[in-house]
Design a protein around this motif. Structure first.
Motif, PDB file in Angstrom:
ATOM      1  N   LYS A 217     -37.926  -4.434 -21.001  1.00  0.00           N
ATOM      2  CA  LYS A 217     -38.417  -4.727 -21.895  1.00  0.00           C
ATOM      3  C   LYS A 217     -38.307  -6.917 -22.477  1.00  0.00           C
ATOM      4  O   LYS A 217     -38.864  -7.670 -22.658  1.00  0.00           O
ATOM      5  CB  LYS A 217     -38.491  -4.411 -23.380  1.00  0.00           C
ATOM      6  N   GLU A 297     -49.392  -7.014 -18.974  1.00  0.00           N
ATOM      7  CA  GLU A 297     -49.003  -6.428 -20.669  1.00  0.00           C
ATOM      8  C   GLU A 297     -49.265  -4.895 -21.759  1.00  0.00           C
ATOM      9  O   GLU A 297     -48.732  -5.093 -22.268  1.00  0.00           O
ATOM     10  CB  GLU A 297     -50.021  -7.415 -21.447  1.00  0.00           C
ATOM     11  N   ASP A 301     -46.488  -3.521 -23.600  1.00  0.00           N
ATOM     12  CA  ASP A 301     -46.735  -1.847 -25.049  1.00  0.00           C
ATOM     13  C   ASP A 301     -46.546  -0.472 -25.020  1.00  0.00           C
ATOM     14  O   ASP A 301     -46.037  -0.321 -25.708  1.00  0.00           O
ATOM     15  CB  ASP A 301     -48.019  -2.267 -25.488  1.00  0.00           C
ATOM     16  N   GLU A 302     -46.501  -0.660 -24.030  1.00  0.00           N
ATOM     17  CA  GLU A 302     -45.932   1.083 -23.008  1.00  0.00           C
ATOM     18  C   GLU A 302     -44.082   1.308 -23.809  1.00  0.00           C
ATOM     19  O   GLU A 302     -44.380   2.604 -24.263  1.00  0.00           O
ATOM     20  CB  GLU A 302     -45.810   1.447 -22.344  1.00  0.00           C
ATOM     21  N   ASP A 304     -42.602  -0.727 -25.416  1.00  0.00           N
ATOM     22  CA  ASP A 304     -42.648  -0.749 -27.495  1.00  0.00           C
ATOM     23  C   ASP A 304     -43.041   0.580 -27.806  1.00  0.00           C
ATOM     24  O   ASP A 304     -42.022   0.966 -29.029  1.00  0.00           O
ATOM     25  CB  ASP A 304     -43.705  -1.787 -27.969  1.00  0.00           C
ATOM     26  N   ASN A 305     -44.091   0.716 -27.777  1.00  0.00           N
ATOM     27  CA  ASN A 305     -44.132   2.427 -28.154  1.00  0.00           C
ATOM     28  C   ASN A 305     -43.188   3.247 -27.923  1.00  0.00           C
ATOM     29  O   ASN A 305     -42.883   4.350 -28.647  1.00  0.00           O
ATOM     30  CB  ASN A 305     -45.201   3.025 -27.291  1.00  0.00           C
TER      31      ASN A 305
END
Length: 568
Positions: A217, A297, A301-302, A304-305
């Motif tokens: 990340k 991008e 997001d993946e 973060d989830n």
């Protein structure tokens, strides 16, 4: 038996040492001379309630010592072992001290013990019966134990089997009740653990996964910076000439020409060569990293989830993935046990029913044996009461069982109480509620005559239990006490000449005033002294020739009575 009693600064006794003998010893003397004080001292040694009021005026403390000889030490040895008390040559020494602060210091064979232990041991050594202290005979809850002592030869094995079955049933029943009482909590716990296990399993956690995702990340969030700096570094090393690698290459060529002239130059040349080739490798790695760089991008997001899922599990179950997985192992084991317990619930109910059926069988068998023994006991007590001129009295042992709501107790299914009918037509009443002092004394003596040997108590003390009787009843009571003395040492305080005459040994308790202080003394009476003392008991004041003759006659009759009793 009580062999020796030593008293210091107790009530009106400053110092007193009394040696006792087997058989029947009677303590006589004027009222207030201190007879009951001696019995009080024995009672305190046996664990009775103490008080600073017992301390002699002017003294800091009172001390009591009693040396007992055990006829059957094997009876008491298990109890002594239980409390860690050494046994010494079939004797046991009880000591007690009470100070002005009300503190009691108790010892058994030199070992410090608390009052509870002293009382537990003392109950096996001394049984004190006073005119207003009926002991276990006057407590209905004690009657079952007395019946069992009498019936021991015929109920012992069954009683032991019942008690073992009772403990097993109680254990199973408590487990079942605990499960039933917590059934809602149990179901809630089961649901919660199942949810937690499913949640953790569904996350498919891997050790170190959170650290790797955090690093990825961070790289994605700094893509622009990484791209620019990797490119700048690569251009510096390999860009438009002259670049860094070309210039270092020139330095490497120049040094190579002089390297052989001096070891120092050789060393410098080797270092530059090493740096050149290492930087070449680094430029190649920079090129690969630049080629591999890509911006996604969706991947950010993946990540973060995924990290959000992991952090939520950490908040609930542990500070790290490792601790979460350890918690999962723990609850999975508990779930397995609970699921197994669900299967065992019906089995537990069946075990309880089987244990209850077995307990009921043993309880009924024990009760039947007791009832047969109670019939024998009733006949024996009727005979004893007849000897005490209560031939119209009817003794009975009542079993109070509710067949509809049968209860199990540690000692069986029986609730036993002694009943007595003292006069025809009055009906039987509980023994504990008998009002007449004279009748109560005779009933107690009848029971004690039968139970004294079974109880195994080394010393039995009667403190004026003959109060309220006279004449032939007094003689009958004297005879019964003598019979009891054949099995146990008996110490008896009495104002009746008939009882004093039946004694094997007579001790005269006297009170004297010396230097304005009251002191109590004890004297062992010889035969002639006994005649005088019994004559005093007959007349009360002046000792007449007739009283002396009567006393001599009483002593002779007592000898004949004892000889006849021993033959019976």
């Amino acid at each position: 038996m009580l062999q020796e009693l030593v008293i210091h600064d107790f009530a009106i006794i400053d110092k007193l040492s009394i040696e006792f003998q087997p058989g029947m010893t009677v303590l006589t003397g004027e009222t207030g001379a201190g007879k009951s004080i001696i019995i009080d001292a024995v009672g305190l040694l046996a664990g009775g309630r103490g008080s600073t009021d017992f301390i002699r005026a002017g003294a800091n403390k009172c001390t009591l010592e009693g040396l007992f000889i055990l006829d059957e030490p094997e009876v008491l040895n298990p109890l002594l072992d239980q409390y860690g008390i050494d046994q010494d040559n079939d004797t046991i020494l009880l000591q007690r001290e009470i100070n002005q602060h009300g503190r009691s210091i108790c010892r058994i064979n030199g070992h410090l013990v608390n009052l509870t232990i002293l009382k537990a041991i003392g109950e096996h050594l001394v049984d004190i019966h006073g005119q207003n202290e009926h002991q276990e005979l006057m407590f209905p809850e004690k009657h079952l134990g007395l019946l069992d002592q009498f019936a021991k030869p015929v109920i012992q094995d069954t009683r032991l089997a019942y008690q073992q079955a009772f403990e097993q049933y109680k254990k199973l029943y408590q487990s079942l009740q605990q499960r039933r009482n917590h059934e809602q909590e149990w179901a809630q716990r089961l649901d919660m653990l199942q949810y937690q296990s499913t949640e953790i399993n569904g996350a498919q956690l891997k050790l170190g996964e959170d650290d790797a995702l955090s690093q990825e990340k961070e790289r994605l969030e700094n893509f622009q910076k990484i791209n620019e700096n990797l490119g700048l570094a690569y251009q510096t090393l390999t860009g438009v000439e002259p670049n860094a690698l070309d210039q270092i290459g020139q330095a490497m060529t120049a040094l190579a020409d002089i390297a052989e002239l001096d070891p120092v130059y050789q060393k410098i040349s080797d270092a530059v060569n090493s740096a050149f080739y290492e930087l070449q490798d680094t430029s190649s790695e920079l090129s690969r990293q630049i080629d591999n760089l890509s911006w996604d991008e969706g991947r950010l997001d993946e990540i973060d989830n995924r990290l959000e899922v992991i952090n939520e599990l950490k908040r609930k179950y542990g500070e790290s993935i490792e601790s979460i997985l350890q918690y999962q192992t723990k609850i999975d084991a508990e779930l397995e046990k609970m699921n197994q317990s669900d299967t065992d619930f019906e089995s537990l109910e069946a075990d309880v029913q089987r244990a209850k059926k077995r307990l009921l069988q043993l309880g009924q068998e024990l009760s039947n044996r007791r009832k047969k023994a109670a019939q024998t006991l009733t006949l024996k007590i009727q005979s004893e009461l007849s000897d005490l001129y209560m031939d119209k009295a009817k003794f009975s042992v009542r079993f109070k069982q509710n067949e509809q709501q049968l209860k199990f107790f540690k000692d069986g299914i029986d609730d036993v109480e002694f009943y007595i009918q003292t006069n025809p037509g009055e009906g039987s009443k509980p023994l504990a509620k008998i009002a007449s002092g004279g009748e109560l004394s005779r009933i107690m003596l009848a029971l004690k005559t039968i139970f004294s040997h079974a109880q195994g108590i080394t010393s039995i003390i009667f403190d004026e239990v003959d109060t309220g009787v006279s004449g032939r009843v007094a003689q009958a009571i004297a005879n019964k006490i003598a019979v009891i003395a054949a099995n146990s040492q008996v110490l008896c305080i009495s104002h009746l000449p008939q009882v004093a005459a039946m004694a094997d040994i007579q001790l005269l308790i006297q009170k004297k005033i010396t230097a304005n202080r009251t002191k109590t003394s004890v004297n062992h009476l010889a035969e002639k002294q006994r005649v005088s003392e019994i004559a005093r008991m007959i007349t009360g004041t002046e000792i007449t020739t007739l009283a002396l003759e009567h006393a001599q006659e009483l002593l002779q009759l007592a000898e004949d009575q004892k000889a006849a009793l021993m033959k019976a």
